[in-house]
Design an enzyme around this catalytic site. Structure first.
Site, PDB file in Angstrom:
ATOM      1  CG  ASP A   4      -2.432 -32.735   2.969  1.00 27.10           C
ATOM      2  OD1 ASP A   4      -1.671 -33.717   3.012  1.00 27.10           O
ATOM      3  OD2 ASP A   4      -1.949 -31.976   1.780  1.00 27.10           O
ATOM      4  CG  ASP A   6       4.297 -32.185   2.453  1.00 26.67           C
ATOM      5  OD1 ASP A   6       4.674 -31.697   3.492  1.00 26.67           O
ATOM      6  OD2 ASP A   6       4.638 -33.353   2.224  1.00 26.67           O
TER       7      ASP A   6
END
Length: 186
Positions: free
Chosen positions: A9, A11
């Protein structure tokens, strides 16, 4: 044969997250240890890809050109550290857009599998800071890891069952990389 692939992922795992969205290149602040961790994984023979929900595009907070600038900058930091990102997949849709790519659905992970010409994601890792990252990894057949950066601590507090599951939990991406690259104990 399992793939040596780590899907991240973005952020909260690679860069600082914000409840108000990361809307510009100025707001995109990398965790220095994460950039080095990506480079170390790459140098050790792992392919590293990114799967990131970017609903800020659908919400009108920024556009795909701004996102492309952030990803060019990310690639340049990783390259400067001696690494490479194999693919970046993103979902520009909002939560109500009924797409197949937004995590927790595994669409972006399947996009990465196809882009890298892999028969499956068996043996791959999905590393995130939210329950939806874990769910997407599970749905795609990846092993899953939760990092406690970004929203990770909040996720673990809200879902303590994660620690009792097969999900590995780490302080940050650097700790995950250290663990993954450690020589097997005899």
């Amino acid at each position: 044969m399992s793939a040596k692939l780590v899907i991240l992922d973005r952020d909260g795992v690679i860069n600082q997250d914000s409840d108000n969205y990361v809307k510009s290149l100025d707001e995109w602040i990398a965790y220095p240890t994460a950039i080095e961790a990506i480079a170390r994984l790459h140098r050790a023979g792992w392919r590293v890809a990114v799967a990131t929900n970017q609903s800020g595009i659908a919400r009108g907070y920024y556009d795909e050109n701004v996102l492309a600038d952030m990803h060019r900058y990310l690639r340049s930091l990783v390259h400067a550290a001696g690494g490479e990102l194999a693919h970046i997949a993103y979902c520009p849709h909002g939560p109500d857009d009924d797409c197949q790519c937004r995590k927790p659905l595994p669409g972006m992970l399947h996009e990465i599998r196809q882009a890298l010409d892999l028969p499956s994601l068996e043996g791959s890792w999905m590393v995130g800071d939210s329950l939806r990252d874990i769910q997407a990894g599970e749905a795609a057949g990846c092993r899953q890891a939760l990092v406690l950066t970004g929203k990770g601590k909040r996720t673990l507090d809200k879902h303590p069952e994660i620690e009792a599951s097969r999900v590995e939990v780490f302080e940050d991406l650097a700790a995950f990389s250290d663990w993954l690259l450690a020589p097997p104990s005899v």
